[in-house]
Design a protein around this motif. Sequence first.
Motif: not given
Length: 307
Positions: A260-274
């Motif tokens: 969902r928009k502005d979910s706080p999970l997005a940065p964590a998932f981005q870091a995990a993929v990287n």
Amino acid sequence: MTAVRTKCLVALTMLLALVVSGCGTGETPLPGAAEKPSENPVAEVVKDDAAAALLPANVRDAGVVKFGVSVGGTGPSSYFSDDNKTPIGLDIDIADAVGKVLGVRVEREIASFENILPGLTSDKYQVGTGNFGVTEARKKTIDFATYINDGQGFAIRKDDTRFTEIKKLDQLCGLKVGTGAGTTFEATLEKEKHVCTDAGKPAYEVLSFSENSAIYLGLQQKHIDVIMSTINGLRFAATKQPNLKFLGEFKRLDVGFAFRKDSPLAPAFQAAVNKLIENGTYSKILAKWGTQDSAIPRSEISPPEHS
């Protein structure tokens, strides 16, 4: 809806029912189904404390993230294994690997593709997977953490000699085009349907289905002339189905975990993929599913849509 289209939909629904009932016994696999590759690059993935620290405290404490997952009839993104119960594929492996990096359990609920994004905005799910392409329209209500570059392509029956490739939608004029409901393919086809009437040609007809298997059955039964779907999915299906020909790429799109928009999970998932890209697990997962040419150099949050 015309009588012809109604007849087509009824026929495809009956065909799909036969396939699904066969799958319940394990005797009739879905078109394009395949045994699970033996490699398991996810097995050695370990938690990364820096990435895990980006999760909201309530998610870390719960130790679980709820996914809404679309499982198609063909790979490589997500499909059922030969037991017709276990979801496997690129999306499954990437999600499991990200879960291990973040130290959380991936809890999946199988859902239809078109219901997952609304399920995110209503907080039914925390994350969605289903080869969701990043588009400007979706970004109005959804955030993405990208993990692969896929996109749009076409396929026809191998015994159909009308096309060797499709690069412009006006090549489809007068034809029946099968695609997935709620997808970027459906949106593209509906938006650009005017290219035929503008040129004084009969419009193509868009037949949209929630089940990929219905689309492939419709093509082989000649109720559908052309399929529009994912590049990787059509390429994979063409290696499994004897009378299917992939016609190449139409448009590339980044694909990501949906939130969902502005979910706080997005940065964590981005870091995990990287982290997976950095430690080599990512390239091993893509090699397992034969999608190396869809690799991205790093994950991004809601990048611009490819033109």
